[in-house]
Design a protein around this motif. Sequence first.
Motif, PDB file in Angstrom:
ATOM      1  N   THR A 219     -30.312   1.384  23.595  1.00 55.30           N
ATOM      2  CA  THR A 219     -28.872   1.355  23.361  1.00 55.30           C
ATOM      3  C   THR A 219     -28.331  -0.057  23.490  1.00 55.30           C
ATOM      4  O   THR A 219     -28.904  -0.926  24.161  1.00 55.30           O
ATOM      5  N   ARG A 220     -27.183  -0.255  22.836  1.00 56.59           N
ATOM      6  CA  ARG A 220     -26.501  -1.542  22.941  1.00 56.59           C
ATOM      7  C   ARG A 220     -25.811  -1.689  24.289  1.00 56.59           C
ATOM      8  O   ARG A 220     -25.799  -2.780  24.877  1.00 56.59           O
ATOM      9  N   GLU A 221     -25.202  -0.580  24.751  1.00 54.57           N
ATOM     10  CA  GLU A 221     -24.477  -0.589  26.012  1.00 54.57           C
ATOM     11  C   GLU A 221     -25.132   0.383  26.986  1.00 54.57           C
ATOM     12  O   GLU A 221     -25.769   1.361  26.570  1.00 54.57           O
ATOM     13  N   ALA A 241     -30.311  -6.761  20.363  1.00 53.53           N
ATOM     14  CA  ALA A 241     -29.063  -6.007  20.533  1.00 53.53           C
ATOM     15  C   ALA A 241     -29.282  -4.744  21.352  1.00 53.53           C
ATOM     16  O   ALA A 241     -28.424  -4.332  22.148  1.00 53.53           O
ATOM     17  N   TYR A 242     -30.422  -4.110  21.175  1.00 50.96           N
ATOM     18  CA  TYR A 242     -30.701  -2.848  21.883  1.00 50.96           C
ATOM     19  C   TYR A 242     -31.521  -3.171  23.129  1.00 50.96           C
ATOM     20  O   TYR A 242     -32.721  -2.873  23.208  1.00 50.96           O
ATOM     21  N   HIS A 244     -30.975  -2.116  26.324  1.00 51.64           N
ATOM     22  CA  HIS A 244     -31.021  -1.104  27.389  1.00 51.64           C
ATOM     23  C   HIS A 244     -31.979   0.024  26.966  1.00 51.64           C
ATOM     24  O   HIS A 244     -31.783   0.656  25.918  1.00 51.64           O
ATOM     25  N   GLY A 284     -26.110   7.111  15.824  1.00 50.25           N
ATOM     26  CA  GLY A 284     -25.221   6.072  15.345  1.00 50.25           C
ATOM     27  C   GLY A 284     -25.836   4.703  15.503  1.00 50.25           C
ATOM     28  O   GLY A 284     -27.007   4.547  15.909  1.00 50.25           O
ATOM     29  N   ASP A 285     -25.026   3.696  15.193  1.00 52.27           N
ATOM     30  CA  ASP A 285     -25.519   2.318  15.283  1.00 52.27           C
ATOM     31  C   ASP A 285     -25.706   1.846  16.712  1.00 52.27           C
ATOM     32  O   ASP A 285     -26.340   0.816  16.943  1.00 52.27           O
ATOM     33  N   GLU A 286     -25.137   2.600  17.674  1.00 49.62           N
ATOM     34  CA  GLU A 286     -25.223   2.162  19.060  1.00 49.62           C
ATOM     35  C   GLU A 286     -26.520   2.584  19.736  1.00 49.62           C
ATOM     36  O   GLU A 286     -26.844   2.106  20.812  1.00 49.62           O
ATOM     37  N   VAL A 287     -27.252   3.501  19.122  1.00 54.40           N
ATOM     38  CA  VAL A 287     -28.438   4.085  19.761  1.00 54.40           C
ATOM     39  C   VAL A 287     -29.588   4.102  18.770  1.00 54.40           C
ATOM     40  O   VAL A 287     -29.406   4.446  17.588  1.00 54.40           O
ATOM     41  N   ARG A 288     -30.746   3.734  19.238  1.00 47.49           N
ATOM     42  CA  ARG A 288     -31.982   3.906  18.493  1.00 47.49           C
ATOM     43  C   ARG A 288     -32.907   4.825  19.277  1.00 47.49           C
ATOM     44  O   ARG A 288     -33.023   4.697  20.498  1.00 47.49           O
TER      45      ARG A 288
END
Length: 303
Positions: A219-221, A241-242, A244, A284-288
Motif C-alpha cells: 500500500t501507499r499509506e 510508492a508501495y 508498506h 484501486g491505485d492505493e493497493v497492490r
Amino acid sequence: MSSSFLGRAREIAAVVAPTTVVTALLFYFGYVALRARFRYYGVDLDLVDLTLQETLLYGVEVLYPPVLVVALIGLLVTGLHAGVRWLLAAPERDVVSGWLGVLLVLVGLLALARGLVGFLVAGVSAGEHFPVTPLALALGSVAVAYGGWVLHTVAARRHDWSGESDLRQAARRSVGWLALVGVASAFWATNEFAAAHGRGKAEEFAEGLPARPHVLLHTREPLRGVPCGVEYQDGGDEAGAYRHRYQGLRLLVESGGRLFVVPAHWRDGRDGGTPSRTLVVPYGDEVRVELRPTPRVPPRTDC
C-alpha cells in the motif's frame, strides 16, 4: 386444440412448480448457512455481493445431510407402518393395537410439551446446540396424529362406525392442524441445521487457513485497524510508492471490488484471547495485491 393446450399447460406447471419450490428452498437455506458462515468472521452477508448461482451452490451443500436423513427415516417409517398395518389387520390383535395407539399419543404429547416449552421460553431454545425444540414439535405432532389414527381404526371396527361421525370430523381437523405444526417445525429444524452447518464450515475453513495461498498487500499509506497476527514492514524509499507491506493474510472472499482478508491463524476469542478481525481492502491505485503459495505459518503467541 384447447384440450391439448390445457393438457400441455398442466404438464408444464407440474414440472415448473416443483422446480421453483426447490430453487427457492436452495436459495433460502444457502442464504441462512452463508449468513452464519460469514458472521463467524464478523462480516454481514449484506456486504458480500454473492451471485444467485453461488448462493444456490451453498444451498445444495446444506441440503445433502437433511435429505439423506429424511430418506433413511422414510425407509424406517415405511417398515414400521407395514408392521402396524399387519397388526391392525386382525381383530384379535385390537388390544395390542389400542395400547400402541395410546403409547404413541402419550409420547407425542410429551414431545409437544417439550417443544412448546422451548418455543415459549426463549432461553431454552437459544441454548440448544441441536434443534431439539423444532424436532420435538415435528415428531410430537406426527406421533399424536399417527397414534390417533391407530386408535380411531380400532374403535371404528369395534363400534362399527360406518357413517361420518362427529369424532371422525374432529379427528380430520386435528390431523390437519397437526400436519401444519409438523411442516412448520420441520422447516424450523432445517433452518437451524443450515445455520449450524454454516458455523461449522466457517470453523473448518479457519482451521485450514494456514495452508491457503498467502495474500501480500503493498500500500501507499499505512492501513488502520490491522488485525493481530499480520506482519508489517516499511520498505522505505527504496520500495517505491508501495512501501508498506503486510503479510500473514488469507483471502476470505472477494466482492464488489473489495478483498475480505483474515489472519492466517484465526482466533474466535473463546479461549480468552484477543479475537481476530477481518480486514476489508478496496481495489484501486492505493493497493497492490500479491498472491503466492506458502507453507504453514507458525501461530503467533503474542496475540
